[in-house]
Design an enzyme around this catalytic site. Structure first.
Site: not given
Ligand code: UN1
Length: 542
Positions: A307
């Site tokens: 995300c």
């Molecule tokens: C996600 O994609 O829901 O900061 C979490 C980051 C990772 C967590 C992503 N440590 O990209």
């Protein structure tokens, strides 16, 4: 077929490409292994090797979800009355067991969702870090003593648990994200029903099993497998039936809005971590090599399935050509393949066929928006593969890296998240315009700016509307003790991680203790202190 509880964790990661399920997995309700009430199942498939069926799992029914919720409700009283330091100790045990089995768990994560071994290790480490952080938070979970305005009266605040929490996470961080949610939830004294992601049921089962082996009493975490539209929806519907006190969800903005509406009409709290179209701005003063590396990793690491992955890459005109030459050299040499069988691949397959088809729809949206593709060719096949692809493409669900240029603010692909290996590139003529573009999508999760101008760095971090910002860093890379979450379309303002997440799983209880032996009315029985006329005329002292 191996019984998942009989097999040591180390024996569960043996690839078995004969099409039949390697293991039979279970729901865990009140500590008991359960199949679906109607016996139906679904399969978890290795996306790097589609012939490898990781296992067969219960396709949970509404009855199963309700059984799990009743078990969580029944366990609540004992668990919430267990001293918080003891709850913390059990959480610490979870961290230690995860460390002991880390290599095997990492291999299972890679086998089940196709992330590289290095990245799976990162996700499992994030779960371990979360356990170690909240182990000692169990010895804090502080309340406050507050002075009363009345004599012989004491005021206190306590953190209280909310009750039964419904936990729903996506499969892309199948160890880190459910632990971000459940570890603080149980540390605060709540109990959980966890709907595992459809594409990572084996990993979820192993984690739930480790939680129980760590000393967690039965019923505190109940695991149900199934689809988002099935068991997930039943869990959300149970909010309308008064069976749930909290929902924590990581996934799409559309589903998050539906959950928010359901929770809102029942006045039930929800934590929503949703999509992002994360911008990264490159300014002329930046170290261009670093910027290229950060943007490349943010766009294509995890096959763009975070995300926090890079969405809009916003490049200043003055460094556009230099940046793009270096960036494209990296994109063209991207190494892609099954990390179980090839060292040093940047990314593996899509998380599943469903993610692949959604991604292809996203590419169509780029085309229909009028963006110009300069690299990428859809799904990788043996007849259509980039030079850096390793292995037999017909075995898995692999995608080319994609680069679209000439993207402008009026295009749909500027605004919409596309979950997968693609970056949309926008030009800017100034810092102000770059910042405007960075703020112009409906999302506000992560963001980044590469600049060596301190004023620009300051103006970026104070002007960007996002939950997270990297200065001279990529858009990814949250740590377990910093608040994680977004603004605008990326969430409802709640945060995961660190001390901040405790707000999401507890409520403040204010208690007053009247020791005076009589009724004293706040505001009304308070001694009034009159303002006395000054005896000295201070104005003359100047
Ligand atoms: C996600 O994609 O829901 O900061 C979490 C980051 C990772 C967590 C992503 N440590 O990209």
């Amino acid at each position: 077929m191996t019984h998942v509880l009989e097999a040591g964790i180390e024996h569960l990661n043996i690839v078995n490409p004969n099409g039949s399920p390697s293991v039979r997995g279970w729901n865990i309700i009140n500590g008991q292994l359960k199949q679906a009430s109607d016996g139906s199942t679904f399969k978890s498939i290795n996306p790097a090797w589609l012939q490898d069926c990781v296992g067969e799992f219960p396709l949970s029914t509404e009855d199963d979800v309700h059984d799990a919720l009743r078990a969580a409700r029944d366990a609540f009283s004992n668990w919430s009355n267990t001293p918080a330091p003891t709850r913390g100790q059990i959480i610490g045990n979870m961290g230690r067991l995860l460390m002991e089995h880390k290599d095997a768990i990492v291999a299972i994560e890679t086998r089940e969702i196709g992330k590289t071994l290095k990245e799976s290790a990162g996700s499992v480490q994030e779960a371990i870090d979360t356990c170690l952080f909240f182990q000692s938070e169990g010895r804090r979970l502080y309340g406050q003593t507050v002075n009363s305005e009345l004599p012989n009266k004491e005021l206190f605040t306590y953190r209280r648990p909310l009750g039964v929490c419904g936990i729903i996470n996506a499969c892309n961080f199948p160890a880190a994200v459910p632990f971000w949610k459940m570890i603080p939830a149980i540390m605060c004294g709540n109990t959980c029903v966890w709907k595992s992601p459809q594409d990572a049921p084996l990993l979820s089962f192993i984690l739930a099993r480790i939680m129980h082996e760590s000393g967690l009493p039965d019923g505190v975490v109940n695991l149900i497998h199934g689809k988002g539209s099935g068991a997930g929806q039943h869990l959300v519907n149970a909010v309308d039936k008064g069976m749930v006190n909290k929902i924590s969800f990581t996934g799409s903005t559309a589903v998050g809005k539906m959950i928010g509406e359901t929770c809102g009409r029942n006045l039930v709290s929800c934590s929503l971590e949703l999509g992002g179209k994360n911008p990264l701005v490159v300014m002329p003063s930046a170290n261009i090599e670093n910027a290229v590396e950060g943007a490349y990793w943010a766009a294509f690491g995890t096959a763009g399935q975070r995300c926090t992955s890079l969405g809009n890459l916003i490049i200043h005109n003055d460094v556009y050509d230099e940046f793009m030459t270096k960036f494209m050299a990296k994109v063209e040499s991207t190494s892609i393949g099954d990390s179980m069988r090839n060292d040093d691949v940047l990314y593996g397959p899509m998380l599943s066929e469903k993610y692949a088809s959604d991604f292809l729809n996203g590419l169509e949206m780029c085309e229909s928006s009028g963006a110009r593709k300069i690299f990428g060719n859809g799904r990788i096949t043996n007849e259509n593969k980039p030079s850096g692809f390793l292995g037999d493409a017909s075995e898995g669900v692999y995608m080319w890296p994609h680069v679209y240029v000439d993207v402008t603010e009026d295009m749909e692909c500027f605004h919409e998240e596309i979950f997968g290996p693609v970056v949309t590139i926008v030009r800017t003529e100034s810092f102000e315009h770059g910042l405007h573009l960075a703020n112009a999508s409906p999302y506000g999760l992560s963001s980044a700016c590469y600049t060596n101008d301190r004023l620009e760095a300051y103006q970026f971090k104070s002007g960007i509307k996002a939950g997270m910002t990297g200065i001279n860093n990529s858009t990814t890379g949250a740590e377990a003790h910093l608040p994680f979450g977004g603004v605008k379309g990326s969430g409802n303002g709640t945060r995961e991680s660190g001390i901040w997440v405790i707000e999401a799983y507890s409520y403040w209880h204010a208690v007053n203790d009247e020791l005076s032996g009589k009724l004293q009315l706040a505001q009304m029985d308070v001694d009034e202190i009159e303002i006395e006329e000054a005896e000295v005329d201070y104005t003359t002292l100047a």
